[in-house]
Design a protein around this motif. Structure first.
Motif, PDB file in Angstrom:
ATOM      1  N   ILE A  54       0.835  -1.205   0.000  1.00  8.27           N
ATOM      2  CA  ILE A  54       0.000   0.000   0.000  1.00  8.27           C
ATOM      3  C   ILE A  54       0.869   1.253   0.000  1.00  8.27           C
ATOM      4  O   ILE A  54       0.626   2.208  -0.756  1.00  8.27           O
ATOM      5  CB  ILE A  54      -0.952  -0.008   1.211  1.00  8.27           C
ATOM      6  N   ILE A  55       1.907   1.257   0.843  1.00  9.03           N
ATOM      7  CA  ILE A  55       2.815   2.405   0.888  1.00  9.03           C
ATOM      8  C   ILE A  55       3.483   2.621  -0.461  1.00  9.03           C
ATOM      9  O   ILE A  55       3.570   3.754  -0.972  1.00  9.03           O
ATOM     10  CB  ILE A  55       3.869   2.209   1.989  1.00  9.03           C
ATOM     11  N   ALA A  56       3.968   1.521  -1.066  1.00 12.52           N
ATOM     12  CA  ALA A  56       4.629   1.624  -2.369  1.00 12.52           C
ATOM     13  C   ALA A  56       3.676   2.164  -3.420  1.00 12.52           C
ATOM     14  O   ALA A  56       4.049   2.976  -4.276  1.00 12.52           O
ATOM     15  CB  ALA A  56       5.164   0.259  -2.787  1.00 12.52           C
ATOM     16  N   GLU A  82       1.255   7.430  -9.237  1.00 13.83           N
ATOM     17  CA  GLU A  82       0.325   7.106 -10.319  1.00 13.83           C
ATOM     18  C   GLU A  82      -1.049   7.703 -10.024  1.00 13.83           C
ATOM     19  O   GLU A  82      -1.441   7.885  -8.864  1.00 13.83           O
ATOM     20  CB  GLU A  82       0.223   5.595 -10.493  1.00 13.83           C
ATOM     21  N   ALA A  83      -1.780   8.001 -11.089  1.00 15.58           N
ATOM     22  CA  ALA A  83      -3.068   8.679 -10.944  1.00 15.58           C
ATOM     23  C   ALA A  83      -4.069   7.847 -10.143  1.00 15.58           C
ATOM     24  O   ALA A  83      -4.908   8.399  -9.420  1.00 15.58           O
ATOM     25  CB  ALA A  83      -3.632   9.002 -12.329  1.00 15.58           C
ATOM     26  N   ASP A  84      -3.987   6.526 -10.271  1.00 11.93           N
ATOM     27  CA  ASP A  84      -4.945   5.662  -9.584  1.00 11.93           C
ATOM     28  C   ASP A  84      -4.323   5.007  -8.347  1.00 11.93           C
ATOM     29  O   ASP A  84      -4.740   3.928  -7.924  1.00 11.93           O
ATOM     30  CB  ASP A  84      -5.470   4.585 -10.526  1.00 11.93           C
ATOM     31  N   ALA A  85      -3.331   5.653  -7.750  1.00  7.98           N
ATOM     32  CA  ALA A  85      -2.619   5.075  -6.609  1.00  7.98           C
ATOM     33  C   ALA A  85      -3.559   4.776  -5.438  1.00  7.98           C
ATOM     34  O   ALA A  85      -3.452   3.729  -4.800  1.00  7.98           O
ATOM     35  CB  ALA A  85      -1.501   6.015  -6.161  1.00  7.98           C
ATOM     36  N   ALA A  86      -4.478   5.697  -5.163  1.00  6.85           N
ATOM     37  CA  ALA A  86      -5.409   5.496  -4.045  1.00  6.85           C
ATOM     38  C   ALA A  86      -6.313   4.296  -4.306  1.00  6.85           C
ATOM     39  O   ALA A  86      -6.602   3.503  -3.392  1.00  6.85           O
ATOM     40  CB  ALA A  86      -6.248   6.751  -3.825  1.00  6.85           C
TER      41      ALA A  86
END
Length: 273
Positions: free
Chosen positions: A132-134, A140-144
């Motif tokens: 999750i941290i990485a 990236e735009a969709d990281a969340a």
């Protein structure tokens, strides 16, 4: 190490002292072995399991006369877990006394399984936490969204357990790293659960910590101690947590197959010549 995704076929020569040749072609998802007592259901599972090394390497460890065909065919390793149903008293209390827990907490084999699963659960949480941290640091735009997807199986597990235990008012304490339950203002450890609750927790925790990887789950009469409603839901619950698992189980319970799994049942007599 090349891991198989699932077992395609189990073949056993001379199951009983030179008699009975077994050829069992397996489904990718669900395989249920049925038959009367003493016909060889558990023996078939045990012969396969005994041939798998602790790490899952199998061609060089298989018992004589036992052969597995896997997918892909050149894989030489299998990720697997074994779940048995007996909540027997612990016999080797001296070994348990060396563990970092109160001896009085661990009184049955299910308790010991839960103790080791708690350790795996902590490792699992560290693993998904790092991922999750990485993801969040990737930019990236969709990281969340990726982070949410990584944590989704754990949330699903917690929701399933809360739903299963709702009639007794137990809920997982989600702020704890180890599994604890709240019930009417009291905090409970897993060792304080009923036998059926422990059995279901062992099964679903075992599935969760495999982290949705393809692997084989062997279960020998897992319905023992489970309420009939839980028996009916068992296969669906496992596949909900990990759609990549292959289930190979023995059972005497009609309830286990009642939610649409009748076509996955194989009688021992059907695979014997």
């Amino acid at each position: 190490m090349k891991y198989s995704e699932y077992i395609k076929q189990i073949e056993i020569d001379s199951l009983w002292s030179g008699k009975r040749h077994i050829v069992w072609n397996l489904d990718r998802k669900v395989n249920i072995l049925s038959g009367i007592n003493g016909v060889g259901k558990s023996t078939i599972l045990n012969k396969v399991i005994r041939g798998l090394s602790a790490g899952g390497e199998f061609p060089s460890h298989m018992l004589k006369g036992v052969r597995l065909t896997v997918e892909p065919e050149d894989a030489r390793w299998i990720r697997y877990d074994v779940i048995r149903s007996f909540d027997r008293p612990l016999l080797n209390l001296d070994a348990v006394g060396k563990l970092n827990t109160a001896l009085s907490d661990l009184t049955t084999e299910l308790d010991l399984q839960l103790f080791f699963l708690q350790r795996k659960y902590l490792d699992y949480q560290v693993n998904i936490g790092n991922r999750i941290i990485a993801s969040l640091q990737s930019g990236e735009a969709d990281a969340a969204l990726q982070a949410q997807q990584i944590s989704a199986p754990k949330t699903t597990f917690q929701n399933l357990i809360d739903d299963l235990f709702s009639q007794t008012g137990k809920k997982i304490v989600r702020t704890e790293n180890e599994i604890r339950f709240s019930q009417i203002g009291e905090t409970l450890t897993p060792y304080q659960l009923s036998s059926g609750e422990k059995q279901m927790l062992v099964i679903l925790l075992t599935v969760l910590v495999e982290d949705q990887q393809p692997y084989v789950l062997f279960m020998d009469e897992p319905e023992v101690s489970l309420h009939i409603d839980w028996q009916q839901r068992l296969i669906d619950l496992i596949l909900t947590l990990n759609p990549n698992v292959q289930i190979i189980l023995t059972t005497h319970s009609p309830a286990v197959i009642m939610n649409g799994w009748a076509d996955c049942v194989t009688e021992v007599s059907d695979i014997t010549d």
